[in-house]
Design an enzyme around this catalytic site. Structure first.
Site, PDB file in Angstrom:
ATOM      1  N   ASP A  56       0.721  -1.103   0.287  1.00 24.99           N
ATOM      2  CA  ASP A  56      -0.258   0.383  -0.094  1.00 24.99           C
ATOM      3  C   ASP A  56       1.092   1.627  -0.414  1.00 24.99           C
ATOM      4  O   ASP A  56       2.371   1.096   0.557  1.00 24.99           O
ATOM      5  CB  ASP A  56      -0.840  -0.415   1.304  1.00 24.99           C
ATOM      6  N   SER A  57       0.104   2.399  -0.342  1.00 25.78           N
ATOM      7  CA  SER A  57       0.774   3.713  -0.174  1.00 25.78           C
ATOM      8  C   SER A  57       1.343   4.106   1.426  1.00 25.78           C
ATOM      9  O   SER A  57       2.368   5.258   1.539  1.00 25.78           O
ATOM     10  CB  SER A  57       0.190   4.774  -0.751  1.00 25.78           C
ATOM     11  N   TYR A 114      -0.491   8.488  -1.932  1.00 26.83           N
ATOM     12  CA  TYR A 114      -0.507   8.310  -3.606  1.00 26.83           C
ATOM     13  C   TYR A 114      -1.152   9.375  -4.012  1.00 26.83           C
ATOM     14  O   TYR A 114      -1.744   9.890  -5.380  1.00 26.83           O
ATOM     15  CB  TYR A 114      -0.327   7.379  -4.195  1.00 26.83           C
ATOM     16  N   CYS A 124      -3.825  -1.037  -2.145  1.00 27.36           N
ATOM     17  CA  CYS A 124      -3.854   0.308  -2.553  1.00 27.36           C
ATOM     18  C   CYS A 124      -4.902   0.592  -3.444  1.00 27.36           C
ATOM     19  O   CYS A 124      -4.587   0.137  -4.467  1.00 27.36           O
ATOM     20  CB  CYS A 124      -2.860   1.221  -2.502  1.00 27.36           C
ATOM     21  N   THR A 150      -5.806   3.320  -5.432  1.00 24.28           N
ATOM     22  CA  THR A 150      -5.268   4.702  -5.814  1.00 24.28           C
ATOM     23  C   THR A 150      -4.156   4.214  -6.608  1.00 24.28           C
ATOM     24  O   THR A 150      -4.525   4.160  -7.816  1.00 24.28           O
ATOM     25  CB  THR A 150      -4.741   5.808  -5.022  1.00 24.28           C
ATOM     26  N   GLU A 183      -6.394   8.342   9.723  1.00 30.53           N
ATOM     27  CA  GLU A 183      -4.986   8.359  10.193  1.00 30.53           C
ATOM     28  C   GLU A 183      -4.217   8.748  11.782  1.00 30.53           C
ATOM     29  O   GLU A 183      -3.508   8.519  12.178  1.00 30.53           O
ATOM     30  CB  GLU A 183      -3.571   9.034   9.108  1.00 30.53           C
ATOM     31  N   CYS A 191     -10.989   3.324  -0.668  1.00 32.39           N
ATOM     32  CA  CYS A 191     -10.087   3.667  -0.050  1.00 32.39           C
ATOM     33  C   CYS A 191      -9.508   3.368   1.105  1.00 32.39           C
ATOM     34  O   CYS A 191     -10.417   2.930   2.398  1.00 32.39           O
ATOM     35  CB  CYS A 191      -9.976   5.571   0.541  1.00 32.39           C
ATOM     36  N   HIS A 245      -8.528   3.541   3.999  1.00 36.47           N
ATOM     37  CA  HIS A 245      -8.937   3.976   5.169  1.00 36.47           C
ATOM     38  C   HIS A 245     -10.512   4.334   5.701  1.00 36.47           C
ATOM     39  O   HIS A 245     -10.109   4.123   6.870  1.00 36.47           O
ATOM     40  CB  HIS A 245      -8.066   5.417   5.116  1.00 36.47           C
TER      41      HIS A 245
END
Ligand code: DGL
Length: 280
Positions: free
Chosen positions: A17-18, A49, A80, A82, A159, A191, A193
């Site tokens: 993942d990013s 990203y 990820c 993205t 986060e 996404c 998150h």
């Protein structure tokens, strides 16, 4: 002396993942494939990203994959959204390892569960501009209506642990009003998150909207592919079933990663190694 990687069916599943977000996908993999060894790479040094160009996201994704290939993983999960939507489809054929991204599993689940045929997608700017979810859903059923919306502020909120705060609720109300206006009945959390904000997003959207967690769907797809290709770890058939080993690699100082990571993963994270991703 460094340990040599396991090979064959005992080799690890590589997840990247990013940054820290892909741990929400790894958490789902642990739930249904607890016996698998896993190697996680989080590109924390170059995260996020989601606001970057296709060229840069593709370059970073190639480096992330090259690192996992070097670890001799048996299968790669691009956790990820993205990277999955912007880069993965164009490049995955260039590597000797099978891969899955999060788009197809999430899109398929949404297409199966919608009743009214109106699906919402939320994600980063790059994911939404790529239109990858909408294209995938339309490949499954061209009659479905897809409404896409970038919700970039959800990433730092998750986060920073802003899960139950009023500020997060207000931002969610503001972002999601357009989704309510078009009366979707299914919303893809596109996404890494967003599963952390599932309760807030669910409260705002109401009980009539089904939330699709791409991470959960991707973990199921991983299990199905490993099983179909005879790559499940043989430990799966032992009773009691032993737990697999986990190793974590990051592209910047591991200290911050370990704090946020245990919140995303729901368990303590140890064995974190910093690597230089620019060498790949
Ligand atoms: N992991 C990214 C995703 O799922 C979110 C964070 C970022 O923008 O890098 O799209």
């Amino acid at each position: 002396m460094s340990e040599s990687p396991l090979t064959g069916r005992e080799a690890a599943v590589g997840v990247f993942d990013s940054g820290v977000g892909g741990l929400t996908v790894l958490k789902e993999i642990f739930k249904i494939l607890p016996f698998e060894n896993c190697v996680y790479f989080g590109d924390v040094g170059r995260t996020p990203y989601g606001g970057r160009s296709k060229d840069i996201i593709t370059q970073f994704t190639r480096q992330d994959i090259a690192f996992l290939v070097e670890q001799k993983v048996k299968f790669i999960v691009c956790a990820c959204n993205t990277a999955s939507s912007v880069a993965l489809e164009d490049i995955k054929g260039d590597y000797p390892v099978e891969m899955v991204g999060v788009i197809e599993p999430g899109a398929r689940a949404a297409a199966e569960r919608t009743k009214t045929g109106k699906i919402g997608i939320i994600g980063t700017h790059a994911t939404i501009s790529s239109d990858a979810y909408a294209k995938c859903i339309h490949d499954i059923d061209s009659r479905l209506k897809v409404f896409s919306l970038a919700c970039p502020l959800f990433v730092p909120l998750a986060e920073e642990g802003y899960i139950d705060k009023e500020a997060t609720y207000l931002i969610a109300v503001d972002y999601l009003q357009t989704m309510k206006d078009v009366e979707i009945d299914t919303l893809v959390l596109g996404c890494t998150h967003y599963p952390l904000l599932k309760h807030v997003i669910g409260d705002v959207m109401g009980d009539n909207v089904t939330l699709i967690d791409s991470g959960e769907e991707t973990a199921r797809a991983t299990r199905d592919i490993l099983s179909d290709t005879n790559l499940l770890n043989p430990a799966a058939s032992q009773t009691p079933c032993p737990e697999g080993e986990q190793k974590y690699f990051v592209s910047d100082v591991p200290e911050r990663f370990s704090g946020v990571a245990s919140r995303f993963l729901g368990r303590e994270v140890s064995r974190i190694t910093r690597i230089d991703i620019s060498q790949y």
